[in-house]
Write a protein that holds these residues in place. Structure first.
Motif, PDB file in Angstrom:
ATOM      1  N   THR A 126       0.834  -1.205   0.000  1.00 32.92           N
ATOM      2  CA  THR A 126       0.000   0.000   0.000  1.00 32.92           C
ATOM      3  C   THR A 126       0.866   1.252   0.000  1.00 32.92           C
ATOM      4  N   LEU A 127       1.917   1.250   0.817  1.00 29.25           N
ATOM      5  CA  LEU A 127       2.842   2.395   0.865  1.00 29.25           C
ATOM      6  C   LEU A 127       3.479   2.617  -0.505  1.00 29.25           C
ATOM      7  N   ARG A 128       3.888   1.547  -1.159  1.00 31.46           N
ATOM      8  CA  ARG A 128       4.574   1.683  -2.453  1.00 31.46           C
ATOM      9  C   ARG A 128       3.675   2.287  -3.513  1.00 31.46           C
ATOM     10  N   ARG A 129       2.368   2.081  -3.393  1.00 37.22           N
ATOM     11  CA  ARG A 129       1.461   2.700  -4.363  1.00 37.22           C
ATOM     12  C   ARG A 129       1.410   4.215  -4.181  1.00 37.22           C
ATOM     13  N   SER A 130       1.801   4.705  -3.014  1.00 33.01           N
ATOM     14  CA  SER A 130       1.796   6.149  -2.772  1.00 33.01           C
ATOM     15  C   SER A 130       3.150   6.793  -3.072  1.00 33.01           C
ATOM     16  N   VAL A 131       4.103   5.962  -3.510  1.00 30.11           N
ATOM     17  CA  VAL A 131       5.441   6.455  -3.842  1.00 30.11           C
ATOM     18  C   VAL A 131       5.766   6.034  -5.271  1.00 30.11           C
ATOM     19  N   GLY A 132       5.680   6.975  -6.218  1.00 31.90           N
ATOM     20  CA  GLY A 132       6.017   6.676  -7.609  1.00 31.90           C
ATOM     21  C   GLY A 132       7.517   6.680  -7.814  1.00 31.90           C
ATOM     22  N   MET A 133       7.979   5.924  -8.825  1.00 28.79           N
ATOM     23  CA  MET A 133       9.425   5.800  -9.062  1.00 28.79           C
ATOM     24  C   MET A 133       9.706   5.850 -10.549  1.00 28.79           C
ATOM     25  N   ILE A 134      10.653   6.709 -10.951  1.00 32.49           N
ATOM     26  CA  ILE A 134      11.128   6.700 -12.337  1.00 32.49           C
ATOM     27  C   ILE A 134      12.624   6.427 -12.309  1.00 32.49           C
ATOM     28  N   PHE A 135      13.084   5.702 -13.348  1.00 32.66           N
ATOM     29  CA  PHE A 135      14.421   5.123 -13.330  1.00 32.66           C
ATOM     30  C   PHE A 135      15.278   5.658 -14.473  1.00 32.66           C
ATOM     31  N   GLN A 136      16.590   5.466 -14.329  1.00 26.24           N
ATOM     32  CA  GLN A 136      17.528   5.899 -15.350  1.00 26.24           C
ATOM     33  C   GLN A 136      17.313   5.146 -16.661  1.00 26.24           C
ATOM     34  N   HIS A 137      17.054   3.846 -16.572  1.00 27.89           N
ATOM     35  CA  HIS A 137      16.953   3.013 -17.777  1.00 27.89           C
ATOM     36  C   HIS A 137      15.516   2.598 -18.092  1.00 27.89           C
ATOM     37  N   PHE A 138      14.554   3.382 -17.626  1.00 29.03           N
ATOM     38  CA  PHE A 138      13.151   3.340 -18.031  1.00 29.03           C
ATOM     39  C   PHE A 138      12.383   2.134 -17.492  1.00 29.03           C
ATOM     40  N   ASN A 139      12.978   0.912 -17.547  1.00 30.22           N
ATOM     41  CA  ASN A 139      12.332  -0.301 -17.037  1.00 30.22           C
ATOM     42  C   ASN A 139      10.954  -0.542 -17.653  1.00 30.22           C
ATOM     43  N   LEU A 140      10.843  -0.365 -18.972  1.00 32.23           N
ATOM     44  CA  LEU A 140       9.603  -0.658 -19.675  1.00 32.23           C
ATOM     45  C   LEU A 140       9.623  -2.097 -20.189  1.00 32.23           C
ATOM     46  N   LEU A 141       8.445  -2.691 -20.333  1.00 35.87           N
ATOM     47  CA  LEU A 141       8.334  -4.035 -20.902  1.00 35.87           C
ATOM     48  C   LEU A 141       8.226  -3.920 -22.417  1.00 35.87           C
ATOM     49  N   SER A 142       9.172  -4.526 -23.107  1.00 37.11           N
ATOM     50  CA  SER A 142       9.255  -4.361 -24.560  1.00 37.11           C
ATOM     51  C   SER A 142       8.060  -4.955 -25.289  1.00 37.11           C
ATOM     52  N   SER A 143       7.363  -5.921 -24.676  1.00 38.49           N
ATOM     53  CA  SER A 143       6.242  -6.592 -25.338  1.00 38.49           C
ATOM     54  C   SER A 143       4.911  -5.875 -25.118  1.00 38.49           C
ATOM     55  N   ARG A 144       4.937  -4.774 -24.367  1.00 36.56           N
ATOM     56  CA  ARG A 144       3.709  -4.041 -24.071  1.00 36.56           C
ATOM     57  C   ARG A 144       3.757  -2.658 -24.714  1.00 36.56           C
ATOM     58  N   THR A 145       2.599  -2.194 -25.144  1.00 36.40           N
ATOM     59  CA  THR A 145       2.496  -0.866 -25.749  1.00 36.40           C
ATOM     60  C   THR A 145       2.655   0.217 -24.691  1.00 36.40           C
ATOM     61  N   VAL A 146       2.706   1.463 -25.155  1.00 37.93           N
ATOM     62  CA  VAL A 146       2.760   2.588 -24.226  1.00 37.93           C
ATOM     63  C   VAL A 146       1.596   2.518 -23.244  1.00 37.93           C
ATOM     64  N   PHE A 147       0.385   2.342 -23.769  1.00 37.11           N
ATOM     65  CA  PHE A 147      -0.794   2.277 -22.904  1.00 37.11           C
ATOM     66  C   PHE A 147      -0.649   1.152 -21.884  1.00 37.11           C
ATOM     67  N   ASP A 148      -0.254  -0.029 -22.346  1.00 32.31           N
ATOM     68  CA  ASP A 148      -0.184  -1.185 -21.457  1.00 32.31           C
ATOM     69  C   ASP A 148       0.916  -1.044 -20.414  1.00 32.31           C
ATOM     70  N   ASN A 149       2.043  -0.403 -20.766  1.00 30.80           N
ATOM     71  CA  ASN A 149       3.098  -0.168 -19.783  1.00 30.80           C
ATOM     72  C   ASN A 149       2.609   0.758 -18.678  1.00 30.80           C
ATOM     73  N   VAL A 150       1.910   1.814 -19.054  1.00 32.22           N
ATOM     74  CA  VAL A 150       1.411   2.767 -18.062  1.00 32.22           C
ATOM     75  C   VAL A 150       0.310   2.123 -17.206  1.00 32.22           C
ATOM     76  N   ALA A 151      -0.484   1.277 -17.835  1.00 35.58           N
ATOM     77  CA  ALA A 151      -1.615   0.654 -17.133  1.00 35.58           C
ATOM     78  C   ALA A 151      -1.209  -0.469 -16.192  1.00 35.58           C
ATOM     79  N   MET A 152       0.007  -0.968 -16.331  1.00 34.70           N
ATOM     80  CA  MET A 152       0.411  -2.170 -15.609  1.00 34.70           C
ATOM     81  C   MET A 152       0.198  -2.088 -14.099  1.00 34.70           C
ATOM     82  N   PRO A 153       0.575  -1.006 -13.401  1.00 33.63           N
ATOM     83  CA  PRO A 153       0.342  -0.986 -11.946  1.00 33.63           C
ATOM     84  C   PRO A 153      -1.131  -1.113 -11.569  1.00 33.63           C
ATOM     85  N   LEU A 154      -2.011  -0.571 -12.410  1.00 37.23           N
ATOM     86  CA  LEU A 154      -3.439  -0.647 -12.110  1.00 37.23           C
ATOM     87  C   LEU A 154      -3.995  -2.035 -12.416  1.00 37.23           C
ATOM     88  N   GLU A 155      -3.448  -2.683 -13.436  1.00 36.89           N
ATOM     89  CA  GLU A 155      -3.851  -4.067 -13.710  1.00 36.89           C
ATOM     90  C   GLU A 155      -3.471  -4.963 -12.541  1.00 36.89           C
TER      91      GLU A 155
END
Length: 359
Positions: free
Chosen positions: A94-123
């Motif tokens: 619960t605490l981690r959901r209140s603390v957003g994190m952005i990284f140097q190397h982006f940490n995006l999933l290559s198999s997911r679209t922009v929408f799906d990458n952003v939506a992942m925490p809510l899924e």
């Protein structure tokens, strides 16, 4: 949100209290490593605060304590009054959901679209698809990628990938946003765009932002407060403008000297002497800020004292939105002239540093 200058210092979003972090030795016969050594620091709510230091200073370890990725050996870490060090399981998630994190190397999933990458925490949180769509599309629009919803990370530039990372970090409505060297892999122009976006998010959403960086230019551009780390300790902190104007610690001075326009040009350094010979000039660095920033004070110096003043180098910039300038000048090193100049600087409020002598 309230104007930051009106926010009380007693309204903390993030507090480190006596934080120490030791890592055990990885091989037999080696000593353990103390990454943090008694850190006490408060990040006020609604600010953009920078933590800066060289590699190995302890910055990344410090930020990993905020969302519970590491536990301190001693001390407490409080996020909006909650002691992170005491959380585990569901309460930590619960605490981690209140603390957003952005990284140097982006940490995006290559198999997911922009929408799906952003939506992942809510899924992961189990939000229904219709609610996710209503939440995510405005965020993607905020970061300027509404025309890239169905693109994959491989089709995006570095700056666009980082914007996806920022939108994903905002998806859970955090109260605190952590940025760990988020601009280090980007070119200067893209870095500026990302910092402008973070300032917009801070202003429009009232989000507290903690920037971890080794780049003084990032601190100068984006933050209102800064803490300088060295050897696992915070060695200097304060308003960004004040720290840049009068750096006290050697680490801060070294970091500032690496910025363009703050140190002496090499061609001047080669000529500087510690003591004057007859006929030499004094070399003086003037710092302009506040009311002195737009005044013709060098012209007044020349006129009032009858001096021949040589301008050797200079820059005009701003720090945390306030005007700031450095000018290196040279004039006669005769003792009487030097005393007159010092009196002029004291009268006008100019910060003057005598840095040596030149032919």
């Amino acid at each position: 949100m309230a104007n930051e200058s009106a926010l009380p210092e007693t309204d903390p979003m993030l507090v480190f209290e006596g934080v120490t972090k030791e890592f055990p030795a990885t091989h037999k016969g080696e000593n353990g490593f103390k990454a943090l050594n008694g850190v006490d620091y408060t990040v006020p709510r609604g600010t953009i605060t920078g933590i800066i230091g060289r590699s190995g200073a302890g910055k990344s370890t410090l930020v990993r304590l905020v969302n519970g990725l590491e536990k301190p050996t001693n001390g407490r870490v409080l996020v909006d009054g909650t002691d992170v060090t005491k959380l585990s399981g569901g309460s930590l998630r619960t605490l981690r959901r209140s603390v957003g994190m952005i990284f140097q190397h982006f940490n995006l999933l290559s198999s997911r679209t922009v929408f799906d990458n952003v939506a992942m925490p809510l899924e992961i949180a189990g939000m229904p698809a219709k609610a996710i769509k209503a939440k995510i599309e405005p965020l993607i629009d905020m970061v300027g990628l509404s025309d890239k919803l169905d693109r994959y990370p491989a089709e995006l530039s570095g700056g666009q990938k980082q914007r996806v990372g920022i939108a994903r970090a905002l998806a859970t409505d955090p109260k605190l946003l952590l940025s760990d060297e988020a601009t280090s892999a980007l070119d200067p122009e893209t870095t500026q765009h990302i910092l402008d976006l973070l300032k917009t998010i801070n202003r429009e959403l009232g989000l507290t932002v903690l920037l971890i960086t080794h780049e003084m230019e990032v601190v100068k551009t984006a933050t209102s407060r800064v803490a300088v780390m060295d050897g696992g300790k915070i060695v200097e902190s304060g308003r960004t403008f004040d720290v840049f104007l009068r750096p006290q610690h050697a680490t801060t001075q070294t970091l500032l000297a690496s910025m363009p326009g703050t140190g002496l040009p090499d061609w001047i350094k080669r000529k500087v002497k510690d003591s004057p010979a007859p006929g030499d000039d004094a070399l003086v660095r003037l710092t302009f800020f506040g009311d002195t920033a737009d005044q013709p004070l060098v012209a007044r110096l020349t006129k009032e004292l009858g001096l021949d003043v040589r301008i050797m180098s200079g820059t005009v910039d701003e720090i945390a939105g306030d005007p700031f300038g450095n000018l290196v000048i040279a004039y006669s090193a005769e003792p009487g002239v030097m005393e007159q100049a010092r009196a002029f600087f004291a009268k006008t409020g100019l910060v003057a540093e005598e840095v040596g002598y030149v032919d």
